[in-house]
Design an enzyme around this catalytic site. Structure first.
Site, PDB file in Angstrom:
ATOM      1  N   SER A 172       0.844  -1.187   0.000  1.00  0.00           N
ATOM      2  CA  SER A 172       0.000   0.000   0.000  1.00  0.00           C
ATOM      3  C   SER A 172       0.882   1.240   0.000  1.00  0.00           C
ATOM      4  O   SER A 172       1.756   1.405   0.848  1.00  0.00           O
ATOM      5  CB  SER A 172      -0.903  -0.010   1.237  1.00  0.00           C
ATOM      6  OG  SER A 172      -1.683   1.160   1.290  1.00  0.00           O
ATOM      7  N   GLY A 173       0.664   2.122  -0.960  1.00  0.00           N
ATOM      8  CA  GLY A 173       1.460   3.331  -1.084  1.00  0.00           C
ATOM      9  C   GLY A 173       2.672   3.192  -1.974  1.00  0.00           C
ATOM     10  O   GLY A 173       3.486   4.115  -2.065  1.00  0.00           O
ATOM     11  N   THR A 220      -1.678   2.118  -8.205  1.00  0.00           N
ATOM     12  CA  THR A 220      -2.776   2.779  -8.923  1.00  0.00           C
ATOM     13  C   THR A 220      -2.247   3.760  -9.953  1.00  0.00           C
ATOM     14  O   THR A 220      -2.781   3.869 -11.059  1.00  0.00           O
ATOM     15  CB  THR A 220      -3.692   3.494  -7.918  1.00  0.00           C
ATOM     16  OG1 THR A 220      -4.146   2.561  -6.941  1.00  0.00           O
ATOM     17  CG2 THR A 220      -4.884   4.103  -8.622  1.00  0.00           C
ATOM     18  N   ASN A 275      -0.571   4.084   4.595  1.00  0.00           N
ATOM     19  CA  ASN A 275      -0.914   4.836   3.390  1.00  0.00           C
ATOM     20  C   ASN A 275      -2.184   5.616   3.661  1.00  0.00           C
ATOM     21  O   ASN A 275      -3.134   5.095   4.261  1.00  0.00           O
ATOM     22  CB  ASN A 275      -1.113   3.875   2.201  1.00  0.00           C
ATOM     23  CG  ASN A 275      -1.323   4.625   0.899  1.00  0.00           C
ATOM     24  OD1 ASN A 275      -1.113   5.827   0.825  1.00  0.00           O
ATOM     25  ND2 ASN A 275      -1.736   3.920  -0.131  1.00  0.00           N
ATOM     26  N   GLY A 327      -0.280  -6.250  -2.447  1.00  0.00           N
ATOM     27  CA  GLY A 327       0.909  -7.058  -2.259  1.00  0.00           C
ATOM     28  C   GLY A 327       0.859  -7.826  -0.941  1.00  0.00           C
ATOM     29  O   GLY A 327      -0.119  -7.787  -0.194  1.00  0.00           O
ATOM     30  N   GLU A 356       1.112  -8.782   2.735  1.00  0.00           N
ATOM     31  CA  GLU A 356       0.903  -7.934   3.901  1.00  0.00           C
ATOM     32  C   GLU A 356       1.214  -8.710   5.171  1.00  0.00           C
ATOM     33  O   GLU A 356       0.865  -9.893   5.300  1.00  0.00           O
ATOM     34  CB  GLU A 356      -0.543  -7.421   3.967  1.00  0.00           C
ATOM     35  CG  GLU A 356      -0.870  -6.362   2.938  1.00  0.00           C
ATOM     36  CD  GLU A 356      -2.240  -5.748   3.165  1.00  0.00           C
ATOM     37  OE1 GLU A 356      -2.945  -6.205   4.084  1.00  0.00           O
ATOM     38  OE2 GLU A 356      -2.587  -4.802   2.430  1.00  0.00           O
TER      39      GLU A 356
END
Length: 1660
Positions: free
Chosen positions: A164-165, A169, A213, A442, A444
């Site tokens: 995340s981050g 996206t 994030n 991804g 985690e």
């Protein structure tokens, strides 16, 4: 030689470090077998002993410095974790490169900064290029997928994963942008616009703030972009996976719920939002648990506005949006419903009937509040065939409420995804192939991991397995293709871990089984896991924690994760009771009822049509559904994941791994711990392991021979490279297992390239020692010979010097004797002269003394005489002075009295108020008064002087009289001896009075004189001020004139720039209009083909529509620009896909009910008579759709034409001054015409008087004369029935050889003479129709010869000549000098002239488009890659350079026997264009503009490719580039094209070549670079320095300190240039056509050949 032998003194190794993970060290001694430790020196100077238990425990070796910063990790000699980490860090921090290849994986590091590497110019640079030729980029992966899909017609997938981050996206967004540009249009397509519009919506309802994030996606998505037959985007579809619904009701500390809730709370004060009854986010239970309701730097109100706009783009109307917001607000209010416990032990619960939150919830959703309150606290059970109602405890009721909230939100999320897919679904055809973009979470691992992390890591296990097998497959395919004798590569397969999760009696099976149990719990499920996977069948991937009985540990491929069992069962069931759902189904809100009437998509997965969707959750009721275990979330997720894996396995995958460099979100900050953790989790290191297990290093035989030919025995043979390599390699590497020979490549195990590099370095060192010995011997001998020669020379010079000194000494001795003799003679003579002078002096003084004594005596006597005379004179003067003083005193008394009176008057006047007012009237009045006063004073002074002279005369007369009286007085005095004392007293008093009066008069005169002087000073001051004011006024006038001149110049430049911009926009509109016209033609051809396929031969309204011209002809009432054919060049495979035939009206009705075909036909006005006849045929509907599309496209084109007409009208209104001049010119023309008519009338009268009877002919009775008909001769007459034949033979059907053999502008000349003849005959309508027919025919000819440069240039010449002829004979130009003998046209053909001007622009653009299409594939190979200077780049080859990436597909190398691209081919294409333009004798200014545009294309394309290719940034390529540019410069100058700016466009390339060749070490070099490379921007200079690659081992890399020094100097550079990295290849310079008055035309002077077959024209 083995790898252990590389551990020698000075070798670089990597050792573990707790902070930096890995640090570099250097061996201080050789390593020998059996050593227990190695001595190392770290970078900070510390010396450590590294323990080595066995050779396998040695620290990893470092790669050579020449491989530092490689863009492909698999090209490294040593493939291990520290090498990968160091290479990524160097590229990210030192070179600011965020992308790096790792085999088939693109590693993308989030820079947390905006980089200028995603513009359209970058897309153009990567389009059509091979991945191995360009720098790593997300566009390169997208291009690889697109080209593979187009070439192999196989579906592709781009798998983007990461934490995340990490930027997943954003990477997916840029991938979509690339596909939209190369697969649809230069601007955003409707599909892409809708997909991009879906991002704000999906982020609002699917993203939330987490601890890592601020905008974390809490779901996965897979977007399939469908492409048609021509490669254009025709549709898209989105699938979503595993929405984290638990976040709706629970958030951890420092986290938030989904963004949409906070956006609605922030916008609660808006008028339309007040009905939602919302409050601050801190007041709702579902949004205040995390404690952070606001994200710094985020405006929730702005985000909500963006979300609403996106809903509008997707077709969700405002009322539906408000219903959506009401449901979301109802979820918040439902969380605030207060459920209270009651009964014994709290086994019951209830909701107060007056609960405000429940009332608001019921009102917003349109349900009964009392029923909902009842069923939230009760449940229905089926017992023995009877239905019982059982109350629930407070805890159970709260869980039921939360389950209902999650269910509502999940249904709303699924509905949004379905609406999105409905908007993106392909309308006109089924996609031929697609490219999928997978944006998925991804791996985690948190401090507390629950069901969501378990599913996410399970999905990553499946993706990692697919990734490993794909990489293994690519490796094996490479070995098979090269026909290697290989054994199976062993790699770590994670199938056991996957079997642990999804296998029989695996974790998921046991979880579903426990969920089916009536009293299942997390404790019993955990015990089953321990029994099954630890006791009965121990699994190596499963462990039990030591300190917990409700947790388990799974050993994943990336890390070991401990999962807490709490919440697994509830999240897996995800159940909601049937009764509250039934209440929602009966809601008065249509959207709420729609949400719960349909079966939701499984796991938020949008299923294709024809497949039954999987439920998103189970509905509990009294009677359980059959096989309820299939309704669990784990089962849904397993099924959707299996569908995803099937899709990915059926496609060719491409991998993008996003890395988060730090948790602080700081730009360009690299945390090695976090990076290594993600590299291990995303599979990059696994790719390294698989590559290292086989043959990671591959070299073609030519590359190997070029690099290591110094190691080969015998003379090098270029013709037998492969044989030489096969003979030499066994001698270099004795172990045959360390290498293998393929068909075209030689393969090496890991570390063998480093061994070869060491051997090469040793061989070069030995050769260097031999060379040094010979060179040193030669230098020693040369030094000895030079020393011997120097010694002899010095001896010769020393001896000569000594001889010269002896000779000089002799000369000095002789000179001394002469000097002594002369000196002694001079001394004696001087003594004699001194004595003689002394004697003469004594005599002179004696004589002088005697003379002075005599003179003194004479002087004394003379003085006595003078004293006597003076005494006598003094006595006489004293008597006279006394007498004169008495007279003056009397006069002064009188004058003093008069002066005092005058002074009193002046003081009174000075004290008066009016005097002061007059003095203060202003500077100019005061000046005039002072001037007048000064003049008056001057006049008074003159008068006083006259008075004084008169008084002096009177005084002299009085003096004379007084003297006479004095004589008489003296006589009286002598007579009156008796009273002398009395007379003396009187005389003394008179003298005293006279003296006083004189002093007073002198003071008064002095005062008046001072006043006059003061006035004079004031006058001088005012005069100076006046002069200064005049000077200042003159300077101000000059400055104002200068400013006005500069302002006029600036406004002129601005107007010129604005005119150029308007011209460029207008020409761009013409290009766009041409493209739309081409789409219309394609659609018409499709319609005709459809009719022919059905056998129709009749003509209906649609047929007539397609046959009529697209735009009105110039003779029509419309004055807009005519339509032009848009075929600029033959459509290639990539250009064909840009032609879209989508009917926009079908896309406008995506959300609502689709309109039937009959309504569309009725709306668009298409006839229905043929529809009924074709109703039973298969192609009837297709025919109707084509006709509707034809009609709609025609209306669209007409509306767009109307807009263009308005723009043209606005442009015409800007030229008021020109219109004034034209009006004056027309007035002059009218006067000249009247004058000619009068002359003609006089001539006609004379003729009538001579030939006819004497009749009175008056101007009123005589007919209006037509002098044009009588005066114009030498025309061509074409009868009306032969006009079509003329157009056909002259334009439409003329052969190419015949047309090119004609004189330039023949067709235009013939047509103009025919039009002129019709105009002179008074047939204006026929003249206009002939012009219109010729215009349409030229358009058709341009379309017919869209790929022929010569024919396009021919029709460009004819269009320009026709335009000049019409302008020359128009009323506007008839008054110009030199046109007095021309008779203007009576017919106004201004619209035809404008249409011809537009046709000239179209022909010019088509001409450039043909040449650009031919040059596009030649520019980079010819300018950058071709070896114009033979053997320049073969002298040295960088290690790893010019090699294709591991795993990249081979490309087709072109047709056999085709000529390789080179500068000769480029110059030949340019020469063809220049010859075509010169053959038609076009204006030199037009040639300059054309080649200026082409030079810009050449420079921009070459420079952009250079900035994106690391292998081209070297010294040899700079020399090649400079030579190629010099060839182009010489070619342009030889043809006189430098004046148009074509040579100046090449300056960026010249400066880039100079930058590659100059020195790059010292500060002086940096200064020289700044002063030299003025045509390059700062970003371009830094980029080239960063990409600079040493040509050979003799060169050095550009140091970071030097690059920083250059950056510091660039900061002080003038910022006149735009901050850009790549040049705009698509920039188009507006073209202007110079007006060249043609020579007068005459039919007798035209040599019309018989091959034109226009002999039917008659000369008139």
């Amino acid at each position: 030689m083995s790898t252990i032998e590389l551990y020698t003194k000075g070798a670089s190794v990597w050792v573990p470090d707790p902070e930096a993970v890995w640090v570099s060290a250097q061996l201080l001694q050789d390593y020998g077998p059996g050593d227990k430790h190695v001595l190392l020196e770290l970078d900070d100077g510390r010396k450590v002993e590294y323990p080595v238990a066995q050779p396998s425990g040695l620290p990893p070796l470092g790669n050579p410095d020449i491989l530092e910063g490689e863009n492909d990790l698999t090209a490294l000699s040593f493939l291990h974790e520290p090498a990968v980490l160091h290479n990524l860090r160097v590229r990210f921090l030192d070179y600011s490169s965020i992308y790096t290849y790792c085999g088939i994986v693109l590693v993308a590091i989030n820079p947390y900064d905006q980089l200028p590497i995603y513009g359209e110019e970058v897309i153009d640079a990567y389009s059509g290029q091979d991945m191995a030729d360009m720098e790593p980029h997300i566009f390169s992966v997208a291009e690889e997928a697109y080209r593979t899909m187009s070439r192999e017609e196989k579906n592709q997938s781009i798998i983007i994963s990461g934490e995340s981050g990490a930027g997943k996206t954003v990477s997916a967004k840029f991938t979509m942008r690339y596909f939209a540009v190369v697969g649809g249009a230069s601007q955003q397509t409707s599909v892409e616009e809708k997909v991009l519009a879906s991002n704000p919506i999906m982020e609002s309802i699917g993203n939330a703030k987490t601890t890592r994030n601020d905008n974390s996606s809490r779901f996965g998505k897979y977007i399939e972009i469908g492409f048609g037959r021509k490669g254009d985007i025709i549709g898209a579809n989105m699938r979503t996976y595993l929405l984290e619904k638990s976040r709706v009701v629970f958030q951890a500390s420092a986290e938030r719920n989904y963004h949409i809730f906070y956006q609605l709370c922030a916008a609660r004060e808006l008028p339309e939002m007040r009905a939602l009854k919302l409050d601050a986010a801190e007041k709702f239970c579902y949004t205040n648990q995390g404690g952070e309701a606001v994200i710094p730097g985020t405006d929730d109100i702005v985000d909500l506005e963006r979300t609403r706009n996106a809903f509008t783009v997707l077709g969700v109307y405002p009322d539906q949006q408000m219903e959506l917001f009401r449901i979301l607000a109802a979820v918040l209010h439902l969380g605030n419903v207060d459920i209270q416990a009651s009964g014994r032990g709290g086994d019951r619960s209830y909701i107060d009937a007056k609960d405000h939150s429940l009332a608001v919830f019921s009102k917003l959703l349109g349900v009964e509040g009392s029923q909902l309150a009842h069923w939230l606290c009760h449940r229905r059970l089926a017992v023995g065939g009877e239905m019982l109602v059982k109350p629930m405890s407070g805890q159970q009721a709260c869980e039921a409420r939360n389950a209902l909230s999650k269910h509502i939100y999940g249904q709303l999320f699924s509905w949004t995804v379905r609406r999105l897919n409905a908007a993106l679904r392909a309308q006109r055809e089924q996609p031929r192939s697609f490219i999928g973009v997978l944006d998925i979470y991804g791996f985690e691992t948190f401090e507390r991991n629950s069901f969501e992390q378990f599913c996410i890591n399970y999905a990553n296990e499946k993706l990692q397995q697919q990734f490993n097998r794909h990489v293994f497959q690519l490796e094996q395919e490479e070995y098979v293709r090269e026909e290697l004798a290989w054994s199976r590569i062993e790699f770590s397969d994670n199938q056991p871990c996957i079997a642990l999760i999804e296998g029989p009696l695996g974790l998921l099976d046991l979880l579903d089984e426990e969920c089916r149990m009536p009293k299942g719990s997390e404790e019993s499920w955990a015990q089953k896991l321990y029994d099954q996977h630890q006791s009965q069948q121990p699994n190596p991937h499963f462990r039990k924690p030591r300190m917990s009985n409700i947790a388990f540990i799974v050993l994943h491929f990336a890390d070991t994760v401990q999962y807490e069992c709490n919440g697994f069962l509830d999240k897996n069931r995800d159940s909601v009771f049937e009764e509250p759902v039934n209440i929602l189904k009966a809601s008065q809100s249509e959207l709420v009822a729609e949400l719960f009437q349909q079966d939701p998509a499984g796991g938020s997965l949008s299923q294709p049509e024809g497949k039954s969707p999987l439920p998103n959750g189970s509905l509990r009721s009294g009677k359980r559904a059959h096989r309820e275990h299939k309704l669990t979330v784990s089962f849904q997720f397993r099924q959707s994941l299996q569908m995803l894996m099937d899709t990915l396995n059926s496609t060719t995958p491409h991998y993008v791994r996003c890395i988060k460099p730090n948790d602080l979100k700081q730009p360009f900050v690299f945390d090695p711990k976090r990076a290594v953790q993600q590299l291990r989790a995303c599979g990059v290191l696994e790719t390294i392991r698989i590559s290292a297990a086989g043959y990671p290093s591959r070299w073609t035989y030519e590359e190997f021979f070029s690099r290591y030919r110094v190691l080969l025995r015998g003379p090098p043979d270029q013709d037998q490279v492969q044989a030489s390599c096969r003979r030499a390699l066994p001698l270099l590497i004795p172990d045959p297992e360390q290498y293998c020979f393929g068909k075209t490549k030689v393969f090496f195990r890991a570390g063998q390239v480093a061994l070869l590099e060491r051997l090469r370095a040793e061989r070069l060192r030995a050769a260097g020692v031999v060379i040094q010995s010979w060179v040193r011997g030669w230098l020693g001998r040369r030094r000895y010979l030079r020393t011997r020669w120097a010694t002899l020379t010095i001896q010769r010079f020393c001896r000569g010097t000594l001889a010269r000194r002896q000779a000089m000494r002799l000369r000095y001795t002789k000179a001394a004797l002469v000097i002594q003799k002369s000196y002694r003679m001079v001394a004696v003579r001087g003594m004699f002269l001194l004595i003689r002078r002394a004697t003469l002096t004594i005599q002179a003084f004696t004589r002088g003394t005697l003379a002075r004594r005599a003179h003194k005596q004479m002087k004394a006597e003379r003085s006595a005489v003078l004293l006597q005379a003076a005494l006598r004179g003094w006595r006489a003067r004293r008597a006279y002075s006394r007498l004169r003083a008495a007279v003056v005193l009397a006069q002064c008394c009188v004058r003093r009295r008069a002066a005092r009176r005058e002074l009193l008057k002046l003081k009174a006047e000075a004290r008066s108020v009016e005097r002061f007012q007059e003095l203060n009237k202003g500077m100019e009045v005061k000046l005039m008064q002072l001037q007048l006063r000064a003049d008056h004073e001057a006049r008074e002074s003159g008068a006083l002087r006259e008075t004084l002279s008169a008084q002096r005369e009177a005084h002299s007369a009085e003096v004379e009289a007084l003297r006479a009286k004095l004589d008489s007085v003296q006589k009286l005095l002598t007579q009156r001896q008796e009273a002398p004392r009395v007379s003396a007293g009187l005389t003394g008093r008179e003298e005293e009075e006279r003296r006083r009066d004189g002093e007073k008069s002198a003071q008064e005169i002095l005062r008046l004189t001072q006043e006059v002087q003061a006035l004079q000073t004031v006058r001088d001051t005012f005069e100076k001020e006046r002069q200064e004011l005049n000077t200042r006024v003159l300077e101000e006038e000059k400055a104002q004139e200068e400013r006005a001149r500069q302002s006029a110049a600036q406004s002129s430049e601005a107007l010129r720039a604005e005119l150029d911009e308007e011209r460029r926009k207008y020409q761009g509109l013409l290009r766009e209009f041409t493209r739309l016209e081409q789409r219309y033609d394609n659609l018409r051809e499709m319609s005709l083909l459809t009719e022919r396929s059905r056998g129709h031969r009749r003509t209906d309204s649609t047929q007539s529509l397609t046959l009529e011209p697209l735009s009105p002809t110039p003779c029509s009432a419309s004055s807009g620009p005519p339509a032009f054919p848009a075929v600029l060049h033959s459509p290639t495979s990539e250009e064909v896909r840009r032609i879209s035939v989508t009917s926009p009206i079908l896309e406008m009705r995506v959300w609502g009910s689709y309109t039937p075909m009959e309504q569309l036909m009725e709306r668009t006005g298409v006839a229905k008579d043929t529809v009924g006849k074709m109703r039973g045929e298969d192609l009837g509907h297709a025919y109707d759709a084509v006709r509707v599309a034809n009609r709609f496209l025609e209306s669209q084109l007409r509306s767009q034409r109307g807009q263009w007409e308005k723009e043209l009208e606005a442009l015409r209104q800007q030229h008021d001054v020109q219109e004034l001049l034209e009006a004056r010119e027309q007035e002059c023309v009218r006067l000249r015409r009247e004058l000619k008519e009068l002359r003609s009338t006089v001539t006609l009268r004379r003729l009538l008087a001579c030939t006819g009877p004497p009749t009175a002919v008056t101007p009123e009775s005589s007919p209006a004369p037509q002098p044009q008909t009588a005066a114009v001769t030498g025309l061509l007459e074409c009868r009306k029935k032969e006009e079509a034949k003329l157009i056909k033979n002259l334009i439409t059907d003329v052969r190419v050889d015949v047309a090119l053999a004609l004189p330039p502008g023949m067709a235009a000349s013939v047509l103009f003479l025919c039009v002129r003849q019709a105009d002179c005959s008074g047939e204006q309508t026929r003249a206009r129709s002939l012009c219109s027919a010729a215009l349409t025919a030229i358009k058709g000819a341009l379309k017919k010869h869209c790929n022929d440069v010569d024919m396009t240039a021919l029709w460009l010449k004819n269009a320009c000549l026709a335009t000049d002829l019409l302008n020359q004979h128009s009323f506007k130009q008839n008054g110009t000098p030199g046109s007095e003998d021309l008779v203007p046209l009576t017919c106004d053909l201004g619209d035809v002239s404008r249409a011809l001007g537009d046709l000239c622009i179209q022909a010019y653009q088509q001409l450039l488009a043909i040449t650009e299409a031919r040059l596009q594939t030649l520019i980079v190979p010819a300018m950058l890659e071709s070896e114009t200077i033979p053997g320049l780049s073969a002298s040295g080859l960088k290690l790893g350079a010019s090699r294709k990436r591991a795993g990249s597909d081979p490309r087709a190398m072109g047709a056999a026997g085709s000529e390789a691209p080179s500068m000769a081919v480029v110059l030949r294409e340019l020469g063809a264009l220049h010859a075509a333009l010169s053959r038609q004798v076009l204006a030199p200014a037009l040639l300059g503009q054309a080649f200026n545009q082409l030079s810009h294309l050449l420079a921009a394309t070459t420079l952009n490719s250079l900035l994106l290719r690391k292998d081209m940034c070297c010294w040899s390529r700079g020399l090649q580039l400079r030579y190629n540019v010099s060839l182009l410069e010489e070619w342009l100058r030889s043809r006189g094209l430098q004046a148009g700016g074509a040579v100046a466009r090449l300056e960026p390339l010249i400066h880039a070549a100079q930058l590659l060749q100059v020195g790059k070490k010292t500060d002086a070099d940096a200064q020289a670079i700044i002063q030299t490379c003025t045509a390059l921007s700062s970003q371009q200079i830094v980029k080239i320095l960063t990409l600079y690659t040493p040509h050979s081992d003799l060169e050095e890399r550009v140091t970071l300190n030097f690059i920083r020094s250059v950056q510091g100097l660039l900061k002080g550079r003038s910022s006149s240039q735009l901050p850009q990295l790549l040049m705009d290849v698509r920039h188009v310079f507006p073209v202007t056509f110079p007006y060249l008055p043609p020579a007068p035309l005459h039919a007798d002077r035209l040599d019309i050949p018989d091959t034109l077959k226009i002999s039917f024209l008659r000369r008139a």
